[in-house]
Design a protein around this motif. Structure first.
Motif, PDB file in Angstrom:
ATOM      1  N   UNK A  40       0.831  -1.206   0.000  1.00 17.49           N
ATOM      2  CA  UNK A  40       0.000   0.000   0.000  1.00 17.49           C
ATOM      3  C   UNK A  40       0.866   1.257   0.000  1.00 17.49           C
ATOM      4  N   UNK A  41       1.918   1.277   0.829  1.00 18.04           N
ATOM      5  CA  UNK A  41       2.728   2.481   0.992  1.00 18.04           C
ATOM      6  C   UNK A  41       3.447   2.907  -0.296  1.00 18.04           C
ATOM      7  N   UNK A  42       4.144   1.998  -1.004  1.00 14.93           N
ATOM      8  CA  UNK A  42       4.846   2.444  -2.216  1.00 14.93           C
ATOM      9  C   UNK A  42       3.918   3.048  -3.257  1.00 14.93           C
ATOM     10  N   UNK A  43       2.759   2.410  -3.488  1.00 10.15           N
ATOM     11  CA  UNK A  43       1.835   2.928  -4.493  1.00 10.15           C
ATOM     12  C   UNK A  43       1.283   4.282  -4.061  1.00 10.15           C
ATOM     13  N   UNK A  44       0.939   4.394  -2.784  1.00  7.13           N
ATOM     14  CA  UNK A  44       0.408   5.659  -2.262  1.00  7.13           C
ATOM     15  C   UNK A  44       1.425   6.785  -2.436  1.00  7.13           C
ATOM     16  N   UNK A  45       2.690   6.477  -2.159  1.00  4.16           N
ATOM     17  CA  UNK A  45       3.732   7.508  -2.249  1.00  4.16           C
ATOM     18  C   UNK A  45       4.025   7.886  -3.696  1.00  4.16           C
ATOM     19  N   UNK A  46       3.853   6.948  -4.622  1.00  2.28           N
ATOM     20  CA  UNK A  46       3.975   7.289  -6.048  1.00  2.28           C
ATOM     21  C   UNK A  46       2.944   8.352  -6.409  1.00  2.28           C
ATOM     22  N   UNK A  47       1.712   8.160  -5.934  1.00  2.57           N
ATOM     23  CA  UNK A  47       0.654   9.112  -6.232  1.00  2.57           C
ATOM     24  C   UNK A  47       0.902  10.481  -5.629  1.00  2.57           C
ATOM     25  N   UNK A  48       1.324  10.518  -4.364  1.00  5.12           N
ATOM     26  CA  UNK A  48       1.561  11.805  -3.696  1.00  5.12           C
ATOM     27  C   UNK A  48       2.696  12.568  -4.368  1.00  5.12           C
ATOM     28  N   UNK A  58      -5.761  20.948 -22.004  1.00  9.63           N
ATOM     29  CA  UNK A  58      -6.610  20.900 -20.814  1.00  9.63           C
ATOM     30  C   UNK A  58      -6.947  19.466 -20.447  1.00  9.63           C
ATOM     31  N   UNK A  59      -7.297  18.678 -21.435  1.00  8.23           N
ATOM     32  CA  UNK A  59      -7.636  17.272 -21.211  1.00  8.23           C
ATOM     33  C   UNK A  59      -6.444  16.494 -20.661  1.00  8.23           C
ATOM     34  N   UNK A  60      -5.267  16.739 -21.207  1.00  2.81           N
ATOM     35  CA  UNK A  60      -4.053  16.078 -20.722  1.00  2.81           C
ATOM     36  C   UNK A  60      -3.780  16.454 -19.273  1.00  2.81           C
ATOM     37  N   UNK A  61      -3.941  17.735 -18.954  1.00  3.03           N
ATOM     38  CA  UNK A  61      -3.691  18.213 -17.592  1.00  3.03           C
ATOM     39  C   UNK A  61      -4.592  17.497 -16.586  1.00  3.03           C
ATOM     40  N   UNK A  62      -5.884  17.431 -16.897  1.00  2.00           N
ATOM     41  CA  UNK A  62      -6.846  16.817 -15.972  1.00  2.00           C
ATOM     42  C   UNK A  62      -6.636  15.313 -15.880  1.00  2.00           C
ATOM     43  N   UNK A  63      -6.455  14.656 -17.005  1.00  2.25           N
ATOM     44  CA  UNK A  63      -6.364  13.194 -17.027  1.00  2.25           C
ATOM     45  C   UNK A  63      -5.131  12.692 -16.288  1.00  2.25           C
ATOM     46  N   UNK A  64      -3.974  13.287 -16.572  1.00  2.03           N
ATOM     47  CA  UNK A  64      -2.751  12.866 -15.875  1.00  2.03           C
ATOM     48  C   UNK A  64      -2.891  13.122 -14.379  1.00  2.03           C
ATOM     49  N   UNK A  65      -3.448  14.265 -14.005  1.00  2.00           N
ATOM     50  CA  UNK A  65      -3.636  14.565 -12.594  1.00  2.00           C
ATOM     51  C   UNK A  65      -4.523  13.544 -11.905  1.00  2.00           C
ATOM     52  N   UNK A  66      -5.602  13.138 -12.556  1.00  2.00           N
ATOM     53  CA  UNK A  66      -6.516  12.170 -11.952  1.00  2.00           C
ATOM     54  C   UNK A  66      -5.912  10.766 -11.908  1.00  2.00           C
ATOM     55  N   UNK A  67      -5.134  10.393 -12.908  1.00  2.00           N
ATOM     56  CA  UNK A  67      -4.458   9.091 -12.875  1.00  2.00           C
ATOM     57  C   UNK A  67      -3.493   9.026 -11.690  1.00  2.00           C
ATOM     58  N   UNK A  68      -2.733  10.090 -11.474  1.00  2.00           N
ATOM     59  CA  UNK A  68      -1.811  10.145 -10.334  1.00  2.00           C
ATOM     60  C   UNK A  68      -2.582  10.152  -9.014  1.00  2.00           C
ATOM     61  N   UNK A  69      -3.697  10.855  -8.979  1.00  2.00           N
ATOM     62  CA  UNK A  69      -4.540  10.839  -7.784  1.00  2.00           C
ATOM     63  C   UNK A  69      -5.005   9.418  -7.473  1.00  2.00           C
ATOM     64  N   UNK A  70      -5.315   8.635  -8.512  1.00  2.00           N
ATOM     65  CA  UNK A  70      -5.774   7.266  -8.320  1.00  2.00           C
ATOM     66  C   UNK A  70      -4.769   6.388  -7.605  1.00  2.00           C
ATOM     67  N   UNK A  71      -3.486   6.693  -7.753  1.00  2.00           N
ATOM     68  CA  UNK A  71      -2.464   5.917  -7.057  1.00  2.00           C
ATOM     69  C   UNK A  71      -2.551   6.088  -5.547  1.00  2.00           C
ATOM     70  N   UNK A  72      -3.113   7.201  -5.090  1.00  2.00           N
ATOM     71  CA  UNK A  72      -3.370   7.380  -3.654  1.00  2.00           C
ATOM     72  C   UNK A  72      -4.729   6.827  -3.268  1.00  2.00           C
ATOM     73  N   UNK A  73      -5.714   7.092  -4.103  1.00  2.00           N
ATOM     74  CA  UNK A  73      -7.088   6.754  -3.754  1.00  2.00           C
ATOM     75  C   UNK A  73      -7.351   5.246  -3.804  1.00  2.00           C
ATOM     76  N   UNK A  74      -6.725   4.537  -4.736  1.00  2.00           N
ATOM     77  CA  UNK A  74      -6.989   3.102  -4.903  1.00  2.00           C
ATOM     78  C   UNK A  74      -6.582   2.274  -3.687  1.00  2.00           C
ATOM     79  N   UNK A  75      -5.335   2.382  -3.187  1.00  2.00           N
ATOM     80  CA  UNK A  75      -4.954   1.552  -2.038  1.00  2.00           C
ATOM     81  C   UNK A  75      -5.500   2.062  -0.711  1.00  2.00           C
TER      82      UNK A  75
END
Length: 474
Positions: A314-322, A344-361
């Motif tokens: 959980x920790x490594x994936x979470x820290x990748x996202x942060x 604009x689409x690239x900005x939002x999508x990449x940001x949300x994908x990185x957010x998912x690395x915190x939110x998923x675990x």
């Protein structure tokens, strides 16, 4: 007396439980995010019409933040009764409360009709929404976490987390369709009410699905053990008291872990509607479409991050996202400033994908920190108390910084500071992957080690939660 063993569900039952949790969380997040999008696009005009446009948006986001203020209270109340009565009963109540409040928002008279009473009633209904959501999240993720096994818990528990982008996707899609087919006057007059009234139908569907699932076997086993001991010895302590006594470090870790996740999400999905339309002068439809597509990608990638947390921890994936979210903030705003939809689409999508690395675990991570009979309280308190300092003021602070400095730089620094806090919190936490949820000790980390109880569950020789001494929480 020993508790009955908790038999694992069949694959088909587990998928049904995951589906029920996902549908319920999707509806609740639809209701909650619909308010956020409406706060950015509509409420400043229909409930605060006498204010300067940016001031009206600030007032609108202030009522938006009120919902977060009620979430800790919901976490306390729902966590207490969820640990006493079960996860399922409280999830049904939270769904009814959220859906009822959202439906009533769709019926509210505007400022032009009843004056200042309109925003006051809006604020009251927002409080009810926040109270309900404060109890929803913990129960939904625990219902799945406690049904599954440790090997794939990160993957299965991440599915209720996809309810957030699914709800965002649904809310944004409905608003995008309405703004596309209606004139601005028609949308501001009556069109904005449609997605709120639609919640009534969605709640009926969610209620029917949620009533069809069984209570968590881990919880039923712990409850049976507690009932057996209650007849023999002292009364059971309140779950809240036990959480603050035995798991206070875990609560602090959860709160810190939520800072970057919560703040970045509302900057990426709510504040962006303000920034793109006011600072860059893009059409509302363009900003909504970017969030819509980004939320779809977010939905798909969350289970992938959850599965990765089963392999790496959980920790490594979470820290990748942060780390990723913090590094992305400056490019995020630079891309939006180009005024190009692909950027604009690239900005939002990449940001949300990185957010998912915190939110998923997060679902499995928080679930694995706490013992069963205080898990609903612990996970909910850790998650929702942080929302007051993180998600609640995030759009408000971002809008105020934009108004004061007329620049995105302070907003980027604000999110980066949150990322640093999250990295510190997750960095000092213990890895929880492979913990047996029936054997999480009372008080993990240093407290458990000082007491001679291994922090890891399973065949570690530590006291399982079913064998706690008199006076401890069962």
């Amino acid at each position: 007396m020993s508790a009955p063993a908790a038999s694992p569900p069949t694959p088909s039952n587990l998928k049904r439980i995951v589906g029920a949790s996902l549908v319920g969380t999707t509806i609740e997040w639809y209701d909650f995010f619909l308010y956020g999008s409406a706060a950015a696009l509509v409420f400043n005009k229909v409930f605060f019409p006498d204010s300067d446009p940016l001031v009206g948006t600030l007032l609108s986001f202030l009522t938006y933040a009120v919902g977060f203020a009620a979430r800790p209270l919901g976490a306390l109340v729902f966590g207490h009764y969820g640990d006493r009565l079960g996860r399922k009963k409280l999830l049904v109540i939270s769904l009814l409360m959220m859906g009822g409040a959202t439906f009533l928002i769709g019926l509210l008279p505007t400022h032009a009709t009843i004056g200042t009473a309109a925003p006051l009633l809006l604020t009251v209904l927002r409080l009810v929404q926040g109270f309900a959501l404060g109890g929803e999240w913990g129960g939904a993720v625990l219902l799945v976490s406690e049904h599954g096994d440790a090997k794939r818990r990160g993957f299965w528990a991440s599915w209720p987390q996809t309810g957030a982008p699914a709800g965002q996707l649904l809310a944004t899609a409905v608003l995008a369709v309405l703004t596309a087919v209606l004139s601005e006057e028609a949308f501001l007059t009556w069109g904005w009410r449609i997605p709120f009234l639609l919640s009534g139908l969605l709640v009926l569907v969610g209620l029917w699905i949620r009533l069809s699932v069984d209570e968590s076997p881990v919880f039923k086993a712990a409850l049976a053990s507690a009932e057996a001991r209650r007849s023999e010895d002292a009364a059971e302590k309140l779950p809240l008291v036990s959480v603050l006594r035995h798991h206070w470090r875990d609560v602090l870790v959860a709160m810190g872990a939520r800072m970057a996740e919560n703040i970045s999400y509302y900057v990426l999905t709510a504040f962006i509607l303000v920034y793109a339309t006011t600072a860059v002068d893009l059409p509302q439809q363009t900003a909504l479409n970017a969030v819509l597509i980004g939320s779809a990608v977010h939905f798909v990638t969350i289970p992938m991050w959850g599965a990765l947390s089963d392999r790496l921890g959980r920790r490594p994936v979470y820290m990748i996202g942060a780390t990723g979210v913090g590094l992305w903030m400056f490019p995020f705003f630079q891309l939006i400033d180009t005024g190009s939809f692909p950027a604009l689409l690239l900005a939002v999508t990449v940001g949300l994908v990185l957010h998912g690395a915190m939110y998923a675990p997060q679902a499995a991570f928080f679930s694995e920190m706490f013992a069963t009979r205080m898990r609903y309280s612990g996970a909910s308190i850790g998650a929702q108390f942080s929302s007051v300092a993180a998600g609640a003021p995030a759009p408000l602070i971002a809008t105020a910084l934009l108004a004061e400095y007329d620049s995105s730089v302070p907003i980027s620094l604000y999110v980066i500071a949150a990322a640093v806090i999250t990295l510190i919190a997750v960095g000092v936490a213990q890895e929880t992957r492979h913990r047996d949820l029936t054997d999480v000790p009372t008080g993990s980390g240093r407290a458990a080690q000082k007491a001679g109880v291994p922090a890891q569950g399973g065949a570690s020789g530590g006291r399982s939660e079913e064998g706690l001494s008199t006076g401890s929480v069962r």
